[in-house]
Design an enzyme around this catalytic site. Structure first.
Site, PDB file in Angstrom:
ATOM      1  N   GLU A 101      -7.011   4.487   7.742  1.00 33.69           N
ATOM      2  CA  GLU A 101      -6.814   5.918   7.455  1.00 33.69           C
ATOM      3  C   GLU A 101      -8.050   6.507   6.769  1.00 33.69           C
ATOM      4  O   GLU A 101      -8.387   7.672   6.976  1.00 33.69           O
ATOM      5  CB  GLU A 101      -5.538   6.105   6.612  1.00 33.69           C
ATOM      6  CG  GLU A 101      -4.288   5.855   7.452  1.00 33.69           C
ATOM      7  CD  GLU A 101      -3.074   5.377   6.691  1.00 33.69           C
ATOM      8  OE1 GLU A 101      -3.040   5.482   5.450  1.00 33.69           O
ATOM      9  OE2 GLU A 101      -2.137   4.871   7.353  1.00 33.69           O
ATOM     10  N   GLU A 151      -5.436  -5.111  10.487  1.00 31.66           N
ATOM     11  CA  GLU A 151      -4.401  -4.106  10.724  1.00 31.66           C
ATOM     12  C   GLU A 151      -4.693  -3.366  12.024  1.00 31.66           C
ATOM     13  O   GLU A 151      -5.484  -2.410  12.033  1.00 31.66           O
ATOM     14  CB  GLU A 151      -4.382  -3.097   9.575  1.00 31.66           C
ATOM     15  CG  GLU A 151      -4.129  -3.713   8.222  1.00 31.66           C
ATOM     16  CD  GLU A 151      -3.589  -2.682   7.253  1.00 31.66           C
ATOM     17  OE1 GLU A 151      -2.469  -2.880   6.774  1.00 31.66           O
ATOM     18  OE2 GLU A 151      -4.268  -1.669   7.007  1.00 31.66           O
ATOM     19  N   GLY A 165       2.715  -1.262   4.287  1.00 37.24           N
ATOM     20  CA  GLY A 165       2.754   0.167   3.987  1.00 37.24           C
ATOM     21  C   GLY A 165       4.177   0.614   3.718  1.00 37.24           C
ATOM     22  O   GLY A 165       4.719   0.453   2.616  1.00 37.24           O
ATOM     23  N   GLY A 166       4.825   1.153   4.739  1.00 37.65           N
ATOM     24  CA  GLY A 166       6.157   1.744   4.598  1.00 37.65           C
ATOM     25  C   GLY A 166       7.160   0.875   3.856  1.00 37.65           C
ATOM     26  O   GLY A 166       7.880   1.352   2.970  1.00 37.65           O
ATOM     27  N   HIS A 191      -9.565   0.921   4.733  1.00 40.17           N
ATOM     28  CA  HIS A 191      -8.297   1.126   5.443  1.00 40.17           C
ATOM     29  C   HIS A 191      -8.549   2.071   6.629  1.00 40.17           C
ATOM     30  O   HIS A 191      -9.357   2.997   6.530  1.00 40.17           O
ATOM     31  CB  HIS A 191      -7.257   1.724   4.491  1.00 40.17           C
ATOM     32  CG  HIS A 191      -5.878   1.721   5.076  1.00 40.17           C
ATOM     33  ND1 HIS A 191      -5.475   2.645   6.000  1.00 40.17           N
ATOM     34  CD2 HIS A 191      -4.831   0.877   4.897  1.00 40.17           C
ATOM     35  CE1 HIS A 191      -4.225   2.375   6.365  1.00 40.17           C
ATOM     36  NE2 HIS A 191      -3.813   1.306   5.702  1.00 40.17           N
ATOM     37  N   SER A 248       3.361  -2.308  10.399  1.00 41.28           N
ATOM     38  CA  SER A 248       4.818  -2.348  10.595  1.00 41.28           C
ATOM     39  C   SER A 248       5.415  -3.716  10.293  1.00 41.28           C
ATOM     40  O   SER A 248       6.353  -4.159  10.970  1.00 41.28           O
ATOM     41  CB  SER A 248       5.187  -1.885  12.015  1.00 41.28           C
ATOM     42  OG  SER A 248       4.766  -0.547  12.212  1.00 41.28           O
ATOM     43  N   ASN A 286       0.875  -1.174   0.000  1.00 42.56           N
ATOM     44  CA  ASN A 286       0.000   0.000   0.000  1.00 42.56           C
ATOM     45  C   ASN A 286       0.910   1.220   0.000  1.00 42.56           C
ATOM     46  O   ASN A 286       1.473   1.576   1.022  1.00 42.56           O
ATOM     47  CB  ASN A 286      -0.889  -0.030   1.252  1.00 42.56           C
ATOM     48  CG  ASN A 286      -1.734   1.227   1.380  1.00 42.56           C
ATOM     49  OD1 ASN A 286      -1.840   2.019   0.443  1.00 42.56           O
ATOM     50  ND2 ASN A 286      -2.337   1.412   2.555  1.00 42.56           N
ATOM     51  N   TRP A 287       1.050   1.812  -1.173  1.00 42.41           N
ATOM     52  CA  TRP A 287       1.979   2.950  -1.300  1.00 42.41           C
ATOM     53  C   TRP A 287       1.422   4.206  -0.639  1.00 42.41           C
ATOM     54  O   TRP A 287       2.156   5.183  -0.463  1.00 42.41           O
ATOM     55  CB  TRP A 287       2.259   3.240  -2.780  1.00 42.41           C
ATOM     56  CG  TRP A 287       2.965   2.155  -3.530  1.00 42.41           C
ATOM     57  CD1 TRP A 287       3.449   0.968  -3.037  1.00 42.41           C
ATOM     58  CD2 TRP A 287       3.272   2.152  -4.927  1.00 42.41           C
ATOM     59  NE1 TRP A 287       4.029   0.234  -4.035  1.00 42.41           N
ATOM     60  CE2 TRP A 287       3.939   0.938  -5.211  1.00 42.41           C
ATOM     61  CE3 TRP A 287       3.046   3.058  -5.978  1.00 42.41           C
ATOM     62  CZ2 TRP A 287       4.379   0.606  -6.501  1.00 42.41           C
ATOM     63  CZ3 TRP A 287       3.491   2.730  -7.259  1.00 42.41           C
ATOM     64  CH2 TRP A 287       4.154   1.514  -7.516  1.00 42.41           C
ATOM     65  N   LYS A 288       0.139   4.208  -0.334  1.00 48.37           N
ATOM     66  CA  LYS A 288      -0.523   5.397   0.241  1.00 48.37           C
ATOM     67  C   LYS A 288      -0.271   6.617  -0.671  1.00 48.37           C
ATOM     68  O   LYS A 288      -0.128   6.456  -1.882  1.00 48.37           O
ATOM     69  CB  LYS A 288      -0.054   5.643   1.676  1.00 48.37           C
ATOM     70  CG  LYS A 288      -0.145   4.392   2.531  1.00 48.37           C
ATOM     71  CD  LYS A 288      -0.022   4.670   3.989  1.00 48.37           C
ATOM     72  CE  LYS A 288       0.006   3.355   4.749  1.00 48.37           C
ATOM     73  NZ  LYS A 288      -0.070   3.542   6.190  1.00 48.37           N
ATOM     74  N   GLY A 345       2.330   2.076  10.749  1.00 52.06           N
ATOM     75  CA  GLY A 345       3.266   3.182  10.589  1.00 52.06           C
ATOM     76  C   GLY A 345       3.961   3.587  11.884  1.00 52.06           C
ATOM     77  O   GLY A 345       4.610   4.623  11.941  1.00 52.06           O
TER      78      GLY A 345
END
Ligand code: PEP
Length: 253
Positions: A100, A170, A237-238, A98, A216, A9-11, A176
């Protein structure tokens, strides 16, 4: 049989040129280094999607996800992107719910149910996200919280429909933050989710749904997380922003 899946997930990261470079790097590494039977998904920003679809066409293991979709099929909804548009761009998956989106854009269970319905109707696979905030875990209400998220947005689906979903657990406190759920915490929740799905749809259906862990997840903890019987992969993610890290996670089964 359910699939092993690692979805990035590049966001809201990467310019178009950077996103194309990352997709190409991932494709090259998949060709060279990923022998196993794993589905690799790149969750790119909307405007990157046609290019990423094109760049991944040569790698049958690499598929493409949008990070969101509209809850409406079409019409006067300025700024929104429909599931039909995603499908027309060659996208196969869409991340829905998600944390977010729930937290910053106030998406609720009812809206998420509509997005899931539209995605399934167009033949896209929803990656449906669930997960509890820290205070809910501290109150030891996390199992009920996550099961309620699933019930509210998914339990109107038929058995055939639910088996077309991927579900990502998640925990919000792990996204994150560098704070990963332990392998035991991930397994415990995944088993709970599978049991909840089985209570509504039967064990056979529940056993066919891939459950991903997100929060993470990194090259140094992915192996331990993926070794759990109910963890079928990860939503990353990251660590999906660096091809090397992402591919090391892909090769962690
Ligand atoms: C995510 O946002 O889906 C996620 C898992 O992020 P990170 O890996 O950076 O915690």
């Amino acid at each position: 049989m359910r699939k092993h899946i690692v979805a990035g997930n590049w966001k809201m990261n990467k310019t178009l040129a950077e996103g194309k470079a990352l997709a190409s790097e991932v494709v090259n590494m998949v060709h060279a280094e990923v022998p196993g039977d794993v589905v690799v998904i790149l969750g790119a920003p909307f405007i990157h999607l046609p290019a990423v679809v094109q760049l991944t066409a040569s790698a049958s293991k690499v598929l493409v996800a949008a990070q969101n979709c509209s809850e409406h099929a079409a019409g006067a909804y300025t700024g929104e992107v429909s599931v039909a548009m995603l499908k027309s761009a060659g996208v196969q998956y869409v991340i829905i719910g998600h944390s977010e989106r729930r937290q910053y854009f106030y998406e609720n269970s009812e809206q998420l149910a509509k997005k899931v319905d539209l995605a399934l109707a167009e033949g896209l696979t929803p990656i449906f996200c669930c997960g509890e905030p820290l205070e809910v875990r501290e109150e030891k209400a996390h199992f009920d919280y996550v099961c309620r998220q699933l019930t509210e947005s998914l339990f109107h689906l038929t058995r055939e429909q639910i088996t077309r979903l991927v579900i990502a657990y998640e925990p919000i406190w792990a996204i994150g933050t560098g704070k990963t759920a332990s392998a035991a915490q991930a397994q415990e929740m995944h088993a709970k989710i599978r049991g909840h799905l089985a209570s509504q749809y039967g064990a056979e259906a529940a056993n066919n749904i891939s459950l991903l862990y997100g929060g993470s997840c990194k090259p140094d903890n992915a192996k331990e997380l993926f070794a759990n019987p109910d963890v079928d992969g990860g939503l990353i993610g990251g660590a999906s922003l660096k091809a090397r890290d992402f591919i090391d996670i892909v090769n962690s089964f």
